[in-house]
Scaffold this motif. Structure first.
Motif, PDB file in Angstrom:
ATOM      1  N   ARG A 124       0.839  -1.148  -0.050  1.00  0.00           N
ATOM      2  CA  ARG A 124      -0.033   0.014  -0.006  1.00  0.00           C
ATOM      3  C   ARG A 124       0.810   0.966  -0.053  1.00  0.00           C
ATOM      4  NH1 ARG A 124      -0.586   2.727   4.329  1.00  0.00           N
ATOM      5  NH2 ARG A 124      -0.052   1.016   5.672  1.00  0.00           N
ATOM      6  N   ALA A 125       2.002   1.221   0.914  1.00  0.00           N
ATOM      7  CA  ALA A 125       2.648   2.618   1.072  1.00  0.00           C
ATOM      8  C   ALA A 125       3.443   2.582  -0.363  1.00  0.00           C
ATOM      9  CB  ALA A 125       3.791   2.238   2.116  1.00  0.00           C
ATOM     10  N   ALA A 126       4.026   1.787  -0.805  1.00  0.00           N
ATOM     11  CA  ALA A 126       4.888   1.829  -2.260  1.00  0.00           C
ATOM     12  C   ALA A 126       3.841   2.321  -3.234  1.00  0.00           C
ATOM     13  CB  ALA A 126       5.421   0.529  -2.510  1.00  0.00           C
ATOM     14  N   ILE A 127       2.497   1.842  -3.476  1.00  0.00           N
ATOM     15  CA  ILE A 127       1.860   2.160  -4.321  1.00  0.00           C
ATOM     16  C   ILE A 127       1.089   3.656  -4.191  1.00  0.00           C
ATOM     17  CG2 ILE A 127      -0.591   1.847  -5.090  1.00  0.00           C
ATOM     18  CD1 ILE A 127       0.199  -1.269  -5.361  1.00  0.00           C
ATOM     19  N   LEU A 128       1.013   3.918  -3.048  1.00  0.00           N
ATOM     20  CA  LEU A 128       0.428   5.395  -2.693  1.00  0.00           C
ATOM     21  C   LEU A 128       1.528   6.535  -2.762  1.00  0.00           C
ATOM     22  CD1 LEU A 128      -1.953   4.961   0.285  1.00  0.00           C
ATOM     23  CD2 LEU A 128      -2.584   5.102  -2.461  1.00  0.00           C
ATOM     24  N   GLN A 129       2.898   6.101  -2.545  1.00  0.00           N
ATOM     25  CA  GLN A 129       3.948   6.942  -2.853  1.00  0.00           C
ATOM     26  C   GLN A 129       4.094   6.893  -4.396  1.00  0.00           C
ATOM     27  OE1 GLN A 129       6.066   8.435  -0.864  1.00  0.00           O
ATOM     28  NE2 GLN A 129       5.429   7.702   0.989  1.00  0.00           N
ATOM     29  N   GLY A 130       3.975   5.956  -5.090  1.00  0.00           N
ATOM     30  CA  GLY A 130       4.120   6.087  -6.713  1.00  0.00           C
ATOM     31  C   GLY A 130       3.034   7.061  -7.090  1.00  0.00           C
ATOM     32  N   TYR A 131       1.886   7.078  -6.508  1.00  0.00           N
ATOM     33  CA  TYR A 131       0.922   8.117  -7.047  1.00  0.00           C
ATOM     34  C   TYR A 131       1.431   9.414  -6.753  1.00  0.00           C
ATOM     35  CZ  TYR A 131      -2.846   5.083  -9.101  1.00  0.00           C
ATOM     36  OH  TYR A 131      -3.379   4.057  -9.670  1.00  0.00           O
ATOM     37  N   ALA A 132       1.974   9.587  -5.442  1.00  0.00           N
ATOM     38  CA  ALA A 132       2.215  10.999  -5.001  1.00  0.00           C
ATOM     39  C   ALA A 132       3.525  11.470  -5.549  1.00  0.00           C
ATOM     40  CB  ALA A 132       2.573  10.648  -3.344  1.00  0.00           C
ATOM     41  N   GLN A 133       4.382  10.589  -5.928  1.00  0.00           N
ATOM     42  CA  GLN A 133       5.634  11.165  -6.551  1.00  0.00           C
ATOM     43  C   GLN A 133       5.354  11.470  -7.905  1.00  0.00           C
ATOM     44  OE1 GLN A 133       8.320  11.903  -4.536  1.00  0.00           O
ATOM     45  NE2 GLN A 133       9.213  12.668  -6.786  1.00  0.00           N
ATOM     46  N   GLY A 134       4.544  10.506  -8.697  1.00  0.00           N
ATOM     47  CA  GLY A 134       4.383  10.637 -10.003  1.00  0.00           C
ATOM     48  C   GLY A 134       3.592  12.116 -10.150  1.00  0.00           C
ATOM     49  N   THR A 135       2.704  12.493  -9.132  1.00  0.00           N
ATOM     50  CA  THR A 135       1.979  13.834  -9.384  1.00  0.00           C
ATOM     51  C   THR A 135       3.116  14.792  -9.064  1.00  0.00           C
ATOM     52  OG1 THR A 135       0.115  12.930  -8.368  1.00  0.00           O
ATOM     53  CG2 THR A 135       0.485  15.265  -8.256  1.00  0.00           C
ATOM     54  N   ASP A 144      -5.748  15.121  -6.284  1.00  0.00           N
ATOM     55  CA  ASP A 144      -5.935  14.990  -4.634  1.00  0.00           C
ATOM     56  C   ASP A 144      -5.037  13.804  -4.417  1.00  0.00           C
ATOM     57  OD1 ASP A 144      -7.559  13.152  -6.016  1.00  0.00           O
ATOM     58  OD2 ASP A 144      -8.927  12.775  -4.794  1.00  0.00           O
ATOM     59  N   PRO A 145      -3.569  13.837  -4.743  1.00  0.00           N
ATOM     60  CA  PRO A 145      -2.691  12.797  -4.304  1.00  0.00           C
ATOM     61  C   PRO A 145      -2.729  12.313  -2.826  1.00  0.00           C
ATOM     62  CG  PRO A 145      -1.479  14.796  -4.649  1.00  0.00           C
ATOM     63  CD  PRO A 145      -3.072  15.139  -4.965  1.00  0.00           C
ATOM     64  N   PRO A 146      -2.394  11.088  -2.658  1.00  0.00           N
ATOM     65  CA  PRO A 146      -2.407  10.821  -1.501  1.00  0.00           C
ATOM     66  C   PRO A 146      -1.261  11.719  -0.592  1.00  0.00           C
ATOM     67  CG  PRO A 146      -1.192   9.209  -2.647  1.00  0.00           C
ATOM     68  CD  PRO A 146      -1.907  10.138  -3.595  1.00  0.00           C
ATOM     69  N   LYS A 147      -1.506  11.728   0.941  1.00  0.00           N
ATOM     70  CA  LYS A 147      -0.521  12.509   1.615  1.00  0.00           C
ATOM     71  C   LYS A 147      -0.746  11.908   3.309  1.00  0.00           C
ATOM     72  CE  LYS A 147      -3.048  15.909   0.516  1.00  0.00           C
ATOM     73  NZ  LYS A 147      -3.311  17.308   0.260  1.00  0.00           N
ATOM     74  N   GLY A 148       0.176  12.259   3.915  1.00  0.00           N
ATOM     75  CA  GLY A 148       0.206  11.896   5.420  1.00  0.00           C
ATOM     76  C   GLY A 148       0.466  10.625   5.756  1.00  0.00           C
ATOM     77  N   GLN A 149      -0.121  10.031   6.629  1.00  0.00           N
ATOM     78  CA  GLN A 149       0.102   8.669   7.338  1.00  0.00           C
ATOM     79  C   GLN A 149      -0.497   7.627   6.449  1.00  0.00           C
ATOM     80  OE1 GLN A 149       1.947   8.171  10.179  1.00  0.00           O
ATOM     81  NE2 GLN A 149       2.202  10.399   9.866  1.00  0.00           N
ATOM     82  N   HIS A 150      -1.176   7.991   5.413  1.00  0.00           N
ATOM     83  CA  HIS A 150      -1.705   7.019   4.333  1.00  0.00           C
ATOM     84  C   HIS A 150      -0.483   6.593   3.644  1.00  0.00           C
ATOM     85  CE1 HIS A 150      -5.963   7.207   5.094  1.00  0.00           C
ATOM     86  NE2 HIS A 150      -6.027   8.467   5.063  1.00  0.00           N
ATOM     87  N   LEU A 151       0.604   7.270   3.404  1.00  0.00           N
ATOM     88  CA  LEU A 151       1.632   6.913   2.833  1.00  0.00           C
ATOM     89  C   LEU A 151       2.492   6.138   3.823  1.00  0.00           C
ATOM     90  CD1 LEU A 151       2.092  10.391   1.211  1.00  0.00           C
ATOM     91  CD2 LEU A 151       1.585   8.429  -0.030  1.00  0.00           C
ATOM     92  N   ALA A 152       2.486   5.811   4.713  1.00  0.00           N
ATOM     93  CA  ALA A 152       3.410   5.076   5.787  1.00  0.00           C
ATOM     94  C   ALA A 152       2.817   3.579   5.725  1.00  0.00           C
ATOM     95  CB  ALA A 152       3.429   5.652   7.220  1.00  0.00           C
ATOM     96  N   THR A 153       4.121   3.005   5.962  1.00  0.00           N
ATOM     97  CA  THR A 153       4.162   1.568   6.078  1.00  0.00           C
ATOM     98  C   THR A 153       3.607   1.203   7.613  1.00  0.00           C
ATOM     99  OG1 THR A 153       5.811   1.164   4.529  1.00  0.00           O
ATOM    100  CG2 THR A 153       5.317  -0.912   6.122  1.00  0.00           C
TER     101      THR A 153
END
Length: 246
Positions: A124-135, A144-153
């Protein structure tokens, strides 16, 4: 013909390597199902080759032929969650590497928030990081890219408890990480700490080294200002990468 490897900054490099790690967990049975979704244009071996030899970067005609099947697999979390996870990781890694995939995954993000949240924490963290960094890198145009603790393992409280147990020569680095979690102005010393320590901490054994690595990973995942090696670009084909281990 394989295109030359691209060069990327640390945060993009880390995100790509984490997505590759997710894809490389793909067992043969899932590679077989991904291949079956390409209507005979790929084999399990060619899917594995894309993941393990090409680093999830679509570069050849054979890879391009796989792309529509991967896109479909990345829309079917209910039918095949394993293929959904693997395909999503591959497609995001390809975007971040300026590969030849043509879907920007905008509608995937819009449609599968809940499915991503249900994945194993590391995936989950890797995929959400992918969306955040891709943005951030301009590859995925999310509003509305992912942010905060949703990005944490891991939960931040767990990370801080682990850091508080460190003693001896790694104590200073653990204190820098903890300070950065509470004070953005302390981020630069924590970033410099990974630049200084990564070659010694990665091969080290024991709970202190693991706790420190977990702390650096949490900074990377939750604090975009964490930026070791500012201004440095890394070749994706170079094995000497200063990434934080999964």
């Amino acid at each position: 013909m394989i295109t030359p490897p691209c060069q990327v900054a640390f945060r993009t490099l880390q995100t790509i390597c984490d997505l590759r790690a997710v894809a490389r967990q793909t067992p043969p049975r899932v590679a077989q199902r991904l291949a079956a979704g390409t209507d005979g244009l790929a084999t399990p071996e060619s899917v594995a080759h894309l993941i393990h030899r090409h680093g999830c970067r679509l570069t050849t005609r054979a890879h391009i032929a796989m792309h529509p099947g991967l896109v479909v697999a990345a829309t079917l979390p209910g039918d095949d969650p394993e293929a959904f996870q693997a395909a999503t990781a591959i497609l995001l890694a390809d975007r971040l590497q300026s590969g030849r995939g043509t879907d920007d995954l905008f509608w995937h993000w819009d449609g599968f928030h809940d499915a991503y949240d249900a994945l194993d924490p590391a995936a989950r963290a890797a995929i959400l990081q992918g969306y955040a960094q891709g943005t951030r890198d301009g590859f995925i145009p999310l509003l509305d890219p992912p942010k905060g603790q949703h990005l944490a393992t891991r939960p931040e409280a767990e990370v801080e408890v682990n850091l508080s147990t460190i003693q001896g020569p790694l104590t200073g680095a653990s204190q820098q990480i903890t300070a950065a979690l509470h004070d953005p102005s302390a981020m630069a010393p924590a970033s410099k700490a990974w630049e200084d320590l990564n070659e010694t901490v990665i091969p080290a054994a024991g709970p202190d080294a693991l706790a420190l690595i977990t702390g650096f990973r949490h900074l990377f995942e939750t604090r975009p200002a964490f930026e070791p090696f500012p201004g440095t670009l890394f070749d994706l084909a170079d094995a000497r990468r200063p990434v934080i281990p999964t």
